[in-house]
Design a protein around this motif. Structure first.
Motif, PDB file in Angstrom:
ATOM      1  N   GLY A 146       0.799  -1.222   0.000  1.00  0.00           N
ATOM      2  CA  GLY A 146       0.000   0.000   0.000  1.00  0.00           C
ATOM      3  C   GLY A 146       0.830   1.271   0.000  1.00  0.00           C
ATOM      4  N   PHE A 147       1.885   1.300   0.829  1.00  0.00           N
ATOM      5  CA  PHE A 147       2.617   2.568   0.941  1.00  0.00           C
ATOM      6  C   PHE A 147       3.376   2.886  -0.335  1.00  0.00           C
ATOM      7  N   THR A 148       3.936   1.864  -0.982  1.00  0.00           N
ATOM      8  CA  THR A 148       4.620   2.101  -2.251  1.00  0.00           C
ATOM      9  C   THR A 148       3.617   2.588  -3.290  1.00  0.00           C
ATOM     10  N   TYR A 149       2.453   1.936  -3.278  1.00  0.00           N
ATOM     11  CA  TYR A 149       1.441   2.263  -4.259  1.00  0.00           C
ATOM     12  C   TYR A 149       0.995   3.713  -4.101  1.00  0.00           C
ATOM     13  N   LEU A 150       0.713   4.103  -2.861  1.00  0.00           N
ATOM     14  CA  LEU A 150       0.250   5.477  -2.632  1.00  0.00           C
ATOM     15  C   LEU A 150       1.320   6.472  -3.042  1.00  0.00           C
ATOM     16  N   GLY A 151       2.592   6.091  -2.808  1.00  0.00           N
ATOM     17  CA  GLY A 151       3.682   6.967  -3.212  1.00  0.00           C
ATOM     18  C   GLY A 151       3.679   7.149  -4.719  1.00  0.00           C
ATOM     19  N   LEU A 152       3.554   6.037  -5.442  1.00  0.00           N
ATOM     20  CA  LEU A 152       3.563   6.082  -6.898  1.00  0.00           C
ATOM     21  C   LEU A 152       2.415   6.922  -7.441  1.00  0.00           C
ATOM     22  N   ARG A 153       1.291   6.806  -6.780  1.00  0.00           N
ATOM     23  CA  ARG A 153       0.086   7.443  -7.299  1.00  0.00           C
ATOM     24  C   ARG A 153       0.256   8.959  -7.376  1.00  0.00           C
ATOM     25  N   HIS A 154       1.110   9.502  -6.504  1.00  0.00           N
ATOM     26  CA  HIS A 154       1.267  10.947  -6.492  1.00  0.00           C
ATOM     27  C   HIS A 154       2.412  11.412  -7.369  1.00  0.00           C
ATOM     28  N   GLU A 155       3.156  10.500  -7.947  1.00  0.00           N
ATOM     29  CA  GLU A 155       4.352  10.888  -8.694  1.00  0.00           C
ATOM     30  C   GLU A 155       4.099  10.814 -10.186  1.00  0.00           C
ATOM     31  N   GLN A 156       5.093  11.376 -10.887  1.00  0.00           N
ATOM     32  CA  GLN A 156       5.113  11.229 -12.330  1.00  0.00           C
ATOM     33  C   GLN A 156       5.462   9.770 -12.639  1.00  0.00           C
ATOM     34  N   THR A 157       4.662   9.093 -13.394  1.00  0.00           N
ATOM     35  CA  THR A 157       4.930   7.680 -13.697  1.00  0.00           C
ATOM     36  C   THR A 157       4.722   7.440 -15.186  1.00  0.00           C
ATOM     37  N   PRO A 158       5.154   6.269 -15.654  1.00  0.00           N
ATOM     38  CA  PRO A 158       4.918   5.956 -17.076  1.00  0.00           C
ATOM     39  C   PRO A 158       3.453   5.629 -17.347  1.00  0.00           C
ATOM     40  N   ALA A 301       8.801   1.773 -19.262  1.00  0.00           N
ATOM     41  CA  ALA A 301       8.095   1.895 -17.990  1.00  0.00           C
ATOM     42  C   ALA A 301       8.960   1.334 -16.871  1.00  0.00           C
ATOM     43  N   GLY A 302       9.587   0.189 -17.166  1.00  0.00           N
ATOM     44  CA  GLY A 302      10.441  -0.440 -16.170  1.00  0.00           C
ATOM     45  C   GLY A 302      11.574   0.491 -15.750  1.00  0.00           C
ATOM     46  N   ALA A 303      12.170   1.169 -16.755  1.00  0.00           N
ATOM     47  CA  ALA A 303      13.271   2.090 -16.454  1.00  0.00           C
ATOM     48  C   ALA A 303      12.774   3.233 -15.575  1.00  0.00           C
ATOM     49  N   GLN A 304      11.577   3.740 -15.880  1.00  0.00           N
ATOM     50  CA  GLN A 304      11.047   4.868 -15.099  1.00  0.00           C
ATOM     51  C   GLN A 304      10.712   4.466 -13.668  1.00  0.00           C
ATOM     52  N   LEU A 305      10.415   3.183 -13.474  1.00  0.00           N
ATOM     53  CA  LEU A 305       9.997   2.755 -12.140  1.00  0.00           C
ATOM     54  C   LEU A 305      11.171   2.334 -11.261  1.00  0.00           C
ATOM     55  N   GLN A 306      12.386   2.387 -11.826  1.00  0.00           N
ATOM     56  CA  GLN A 306      13.556   1.951 -11.053  1.00  0.00           C
ATOM     57  C   GLN A 306      13.663   2.629  -9.669  1.00  0.00           C
ATOM     58  N   PRO A 307      13.477   3.971  -9.597  1.00  0.00           N
ATOM     59  CA  PRO A 307      13.602   4.614  -8.276  1.00  0.00           C
ATOM     60  C   PRO A 307      12.658   3.992  -7.254  1.00  0.00           C
ATOM     61  N   PHE A 308      11.457   3.662  -7.700  1.00  0.00           N
ATOM     62  CA  PHE A 308      10.491   3.082  -6.763  1.00  0.00           C
ATOM     63  C   PHE A 308      10.917   1.684  -6.342  1.00  0.00           C
ATOM     64  N   LEU A 309      11.507   0.984  -7.304  1.00  0.00           N
ATOM     65  CA  LEU A 309      11.989  -0.355  -6.980  1.00  0.00           C
ATOM     66  C   LEU A 309      13.081  -0.244  -5.903  1.00  0.00           C
ATOM     67  N   GLN A 310      14.025   0.688  -6.137  1.00  0.00           N
ATOM     68  CA  GLN A 310      15.114   0.850  -5.176  1.00  0.00           C
ATOM     69  C   GLN A 310      14.577   1.194  -3.795  1.00  0.00           C
ATOM     70  N   GLN A 311      13.614   2.130  -3.808  1.00  0.00           N
ATOM     71  CA  GLN A 311      13.012   2.568  -2.552  1.00  0.00           C
ATOM     72  C   GLN A 311      12.352   1.384  -1.845  1.00  0.00           C
ATOM     73  N   PHE A 312      11.685   0.552  -2.656  1.00  0.00           N
ATOM     74  CA  PHE A 312      11.009  -0.609  -2.088  1.00  0.00           C
ATOM     75  C   PHE A 312      12.029  -1.580  -1.500  1.00  0.00           C
ATOM     76  N   ILE A 313      13.111  -1.767  -2.266  1.00  0.00           N
ATOM     77  CA  ILE A 313      14.127  -2.717  -1.813  1.00  0.00           C
ATOM     78  C   ILE A 313      14.736  -2.252  -0.482  1.00  0.00           C
ATOM     79  N   GLN A 314      14.974  -0.924  -0.390  1.00  0.00           N
ATOM     80  CA  GLN A 314      15.548  -0.404   0.846  1.00  0.00           C
ATOM     81  C   GLN A 314      14.641  -0.663   2.047  1.00  0.00           C
ATOM     82  N   SER A 315      13.317  -0.583   1.782  1.00  0.00           N
ATOM     83  CA  SER A 315      12.395  -0.700   2.901  1.00  0.00           C
ATOM     84  C   SER A 315      12.122  -2.160   3.255  1.00  0.00           C
TER      85      SER A 315
END
Lengths: 881, 109
Positions: A146-158, A301-315
């Motif tokens: 949920g938290f990753t999703y809500l974060g994505l929803r507010h950002e620029q995404t592919p 899309a995958g390239a654009q989502l990398q930051p979110f992936l990294q953020q997810f991995i960190q958490s």
């Protein structure tokens, strides 16, 4: 005919020739005029004058082109039809054979088409994806917290739009006027817009209605609107009691709305994702769908989502990090990925079958060409060119092909119904597959293709006219062609049989996988209490206790147990291995360690399923009320936690979050718990405690849901109705799903069975066709050589020698075919590998058995005519011609 | 040059077939030959010659091939086929019977 085709399709060429010819004429006339004393210019004009209206002449010439082609075609079609009618037996066999091939193709094609080609029922569906992270240890499909999703929803995404879904479809109960168990899904308000779908009536729920605490609203499916509300528009705005919660119906989904996972959904509720999902806690796990922006590829899309992936991995907990990757999967891939291969394999098998059928009819036509030598000679003498004769052949075979297509249409329809009956859960959307326009077009194409193909041999084998005029031709081209066709048929049969054999062995392996338990004579009843009922502490547990008592008292029932999920269909609950900490051992630190399945069961569970307790003891009734915690480990988990030790009497603690110690009281045998062919997870069992604290790992809903297992030697249907009666005697509004354990297990075998039965069927048909082809060829050659055989016998050849000669001739073809077929099968069966279980694509036993079966059929097909040959009476034979 | 006579369609076909009995010929040659042999009585309308040739080719009575003309230009030559030969025989006997019958009627009536 070639000339006319040219005239029809490449008019310019014919037109050019006509112009050349007329120009030559005019020049010739002009020369002639000059020779008679005119000036050059005069001569040219005189020639033109003499010729008359050039345009009109050309028009008249052109008229003859198309007309001849059409009139000849009509003539040949009439002739072809007459021929086919005159040889009704031959026609029926040929059409029947082709119908078999075409019908099988049509059936499989329509399923393949529906799943792999037919557009998904969403606008621009190619831009729809499911996305998230994939953690193989947890889930093979992408999910997102949920938290990753809500974060994505507010950002620029592919993505142009995204929507989340609480994974899975939950049972929900609606009351009044009659209680019914429905399938409910909770989605975000952006769900329908993301898929580009608008409700058929009413509206989608709004963003406000999707916030926690908003007044409850829902959308209902078109089917539910029809069955529950009789398609009455007044359903909109009504209050529906869902799990005791009055919910307003605001919209009705379109009739053709398809849930992206193909699940059945009756009621769509707002997801009401709590804003608190953002924060330390990752929140609930969601499935997320998105619509890519136009022109954005999945890779981009995958390239654009990398930051979110990294953020997810960190958490994520460190032990998970290595395994995490991004998952962006097209919706169609998510739906049909697992069966794509099976569909192509089946389609390949039916194409092979059609080739066999075509080869057979081609062989029949070739044989008939031999018989029709005289007719050909007459026609040839009458001035019909080779081309025209070939055209005649092709038209005749095309007519056969079309006849086969029409019959195949009917057969395909039947076969489709059979497939539906075979595979209720084996292949997605199979009920929706029908022979629509694409199917009919496909059949037409296949009919023309096979028609032309099987006439090709006969057309090619038409000898030049001179040869036909001779009294008797050798027809060696025809004979070679026929032999090659039979060898090819044998080869294709080997491939088909090998594939079917491998799938049958897979099926047998799957049927024989030890489940670790006895599933026979067990009726299961899934009971879930409504979200608004039995809410006071202990009420739910009390209800389950009363139900258990009542079920145990039923006549003929020898045991009752409860569990929150049932093997082997997959465990509802699991825990990463590193969370389990065995007393006296260092914590596990090599990644997640994979998953451990767990179930909360009543003490009778092991006896009920005949799961052996290898060491220690099973749960006791006293464990349910005791303050202490006990645990039973599966053998494989015990071996991992306490290698080379006796685990009974040791303790285990769950470290995340840290919990109490559990005493290991027993070791149970391993049970298949992740599906039949999947590697099973290690497993542990907790006891379902008495009210109010069930001690169920912090899953409060567990105590509101259970599978009742009822063992009885009586007939399952009788037990089922008794169980139903017992449940409704306690609470008549409580729906329950009743089944048998064997049925659940059987369902897991549906897909391999579907694959094996269908390919097996096709292979049998193929074998039959190859056998018939061989039989026909050898019989024919015997008939033709009657004379020769007679001479041989008159000269002293023994019956046995003749038999061997004829058999040898046929078997040579068979051996050649088998050799080619085995090579082909070895090359092709590797495409099967993902469908196989416990058998290699190159399994020698299968190949040997297949070759033996073919050899046996071939031997039989050759033996009958060979014996006839050996019985030839020399005197009759010599008088034969 | 005497007065020329227009040809009936069927008659033209017959004459073309007959003209081709001896050797393959191109269109202009056929027209010329008919005119010569009939001593200019039968004037082939050049415009109607080609549709007739195409029609006969379609019937399979004549066949066409491109070849070189007397002075080595590309020309389309027509030749009589086996079925054309039979057609010619049929038509000839028909014609003979018809003309004999007409002659008879004209003489006696």
């Amino acid at each position: 005919m070639m000339l006319n085709l040219r005239a029809l399709f490449h008019k310019s060429r014919a037109e050019q020739e006509m112009d050349d010819e007329l120009r030559f004429h005019l020049e010739k006339q002009a020369e002639h005029n000059i020779a008679r004393g005119m000036s050059a210019e005069e001569a040219r004009y005189a020639a033109l004058r003499k010729f008359g209206n050039m345009g009109q002449v050309k028009e008249e010439c052109r008229d003859t082109w198309g007309m001849r082609f059409i009139s000849e075609l009509a003539q040949d079609i009439r002739f072809g039809l007459r021929q086919l009618r005159r040889n009704a037996g031959f026609t029926a066999v040929a059409i029947g054979t082709l119908a078999l091939g075409i019908g099988a193709n049509a059936a499989i094609f329509s399923v393949l088409y529906r799943n792999l080609i037919h557009p998904l029922p969403y606008p621009h569906a190619e831009r729809l994806v499911m996305f998230g992270v994939v953690v193989p240890a947890l889930d093979s499909r992408p999910f997102i917290f949920g938290f990753t999703y809500l974060g994505l929803r507010h950002e620029q995404t592919p993505f142009e739009s995204m929507a989340s879904w609480m994974p899975g479809v939950q049972g929900c109960d609606i009351a009044a006027p009659e209680a019914q168990r429905m399938d409910c899904a909770q989605v975000e308000s952006t769900f329908l817009p993301t898929f580009g779908i608008r409700p058929a009536f009413g509206r989608n729920f709004t963003f406000q209605e999707d916030l926690p605490g908003a007044p409850p609203v829902c959308l209902i499916s078109y089917g539910m609107w029809r069955s529950r509300f009789g398609s009455n528009p007044a359903a909109l705005g009504q209050l529906l009691s869902i799990d005791g919660n009055p919910t307003r119906v605001v919209g009705i989904l379109p009739g053709d709305f398809e849930w992206p996972t193909l699940a059945r959904v009756d009621i769509v509720l707002p997801e009401k994702l709590p804003p608190s999902a953002r924060g330390e806690n990752p929140g609930v796990a969601l499935r997320a769908y998105a619509r890519l922006k136009p022109g954005v590829s999945i890779a981009q899309a995958g390239a654009q989502l990398q930051p979110f992936l990294q953020q997810f991995i960190q958490s994520a907990p460190p032990m998970f990090r290595k395994e995490i990757r991004l998952g962006i999967v097209p919706v169609r891939e998510d739906q049909v990925g697992p069966v794509r291969q099976a569909l192509w394999v089946l389609f390949g098998a039916t194409l092979a079958l059609l080739l066999l059928a075509t080869a057979n009819v081609a062989n029949l036509l070739l044989a008939r060409a031999e018989v029709r030598q005289r007719e050909l000679a007459v026609r040839s003498a009458l001035g019909a060119g080779r081309r025209r004769l070939a055209q005649l052949r092709l038209i005749e075979s095309t007519l056969l092909g079309l006849g086969g297509g029409i019959a195949g249409l009917g057969l395909g329809f039947l076969l489709l119904r059979v497939s539906v009956a075979l595979a209720p859960a084996g292949i997605p959307r199979i009920e929706q597959a029908h022979l629509g326009l694409p199917g009919v077009l496909f059949i037409t194409g296949m009919s023309l293709f096979s028609g032309v193909l099987c006439g090709m041999g006969a057309s090619l084998a038409i000898p030049p006219a001179q040869l036909l005029l001779g009294s008797r031709t050798t027809g060696s081209l025809r004979r070679r062609l026929r032999s090659a066709l039979v060898a090819a048929q044998v080869a294709v049969s080997v491939v088909l049989l090998a594939g079917a054999g491998l799938l049958l062995r897979t099926l047998r392996n799957i049927e024989n996988i030890p489940l670790g338990m006895d599933t026979s004579h067990v009726v299961t009843a899934e009971v879930a209490l409504g979200r608004q009922a039995f809410l006071r502490p202990g009420e739910a547990a009390g209800f389950f206790d009363r139900l258990e008592t009542r079920l145990s008292a039923l006549p003929g029932v020898t045991g009752v147990a409860l569990s929150d999920s049932l093997p082997p269909a997959g465990a509802e609950h699991s825990m990463p291995f590193f969370v389990l900490h065995p007393e006296g051992h260092p914590p596990f630190e090599k990644g997640t360690g994979g998953m451990v399945a767990w179930r909360a069961v009543t003490p009778g569970y092991f006896r009920m399923l005949d799961i052996p307790i290898i060491e220690g003891r099973s749960f006791a009734s006293s464990d349910r009320s005791s303050q202490g915690n006990v645990i039973v480990l599966s053998k494989s988990l015990a071996d991992r936690l306490f290698p080379a030790e006796d685990p009974v009497g040791r303790r285990v603690q769950f470290t995340s979050p840290p919990g109490p110690w559990y005493d290991v009281v027993g070791i149970a045998g391993n049970v298949k718990n992740a599906g039949i062919i999947q590697e099973s997870d290690p497993e542990y069992y907790l006891v379902r405690k008495d009210a109010p604290d069930l001690g169920l790992h912090g899953f409060p809903d567990l105590q509101r849901h259970a599978f009742f297992l009822v063992r009885s030697p009586l007939a399952a249907s009788g037990v089922a109705s008794m169980v139903r009666g017992a449940i409704s005697s306690l609470d008549s509004t409580l729906p329950a799903k009743i089944s048998t354990l064997d049925a659940r297990v059987g369902q897991l075998r549906t897909r391999p069975r579907f694959n094996a039965v269908l390919t097996g069927l096709f292979a049998m048909l193929g074998l039959l066709l190859a056998g018939i082809g061989l039989f026909g060829l050898v019989s024919y050659s015997v008939a033709q050589r009657t004379n020769e055989i007679g001479i041989r016998m008159a000269l002293g050849a023994q019956k046995g020698e003749i038999l061997r000669m004829v058999l040898g001739q046929g078997l040579k073809l068979v051996l050649a075919g088998v050799a080619i077929g085995i090579a082909g099968a070895l090359a092709l069966t590797r495409f099967l590998s993902s469908l196989l279980y416990g058998v290699k694509p190159t399994d020698p036993l299968t190949f040997i058995v297949v070759s033996l079966i073919l050899a046996a059929v071939a031997l039989l097909a050759c033996y009958i005519p060979a014996r006839r040959a050996a019985r030839v009476d020399p005197m009759v034979a010599l008088r034969y011609e | 040059m005497g007065k020329s006579i227009d040809l009936l369609q069927g008659t033209l076909d017959l004459l073309i077939l007959k003209t081709l009995v001896l050797e393959p010929m191109h269109g202009w040659g056929i027209a010329q030959r008919i005119q010569q042999i009939s001593k200019d009585v039968l004037q082939v309308q050049q415009g109607s010659l080609y549709p007739a040739l195409y029609r006969l080719e379609q019937q399979g009575w004549i066949a066409a091939e491109w070849g070189a003309s007397e002075n080595n230009r590309r020309a389309k030559y027509y030749r009589l086929t086996a079925s054309g030969r039979r057609q010619l025989e049929r038509e000839t006997s028909n014609w003979t019977r018809l003309s004999a019958a007409i002659a008879h009627v004209l003489k006696t009536a």
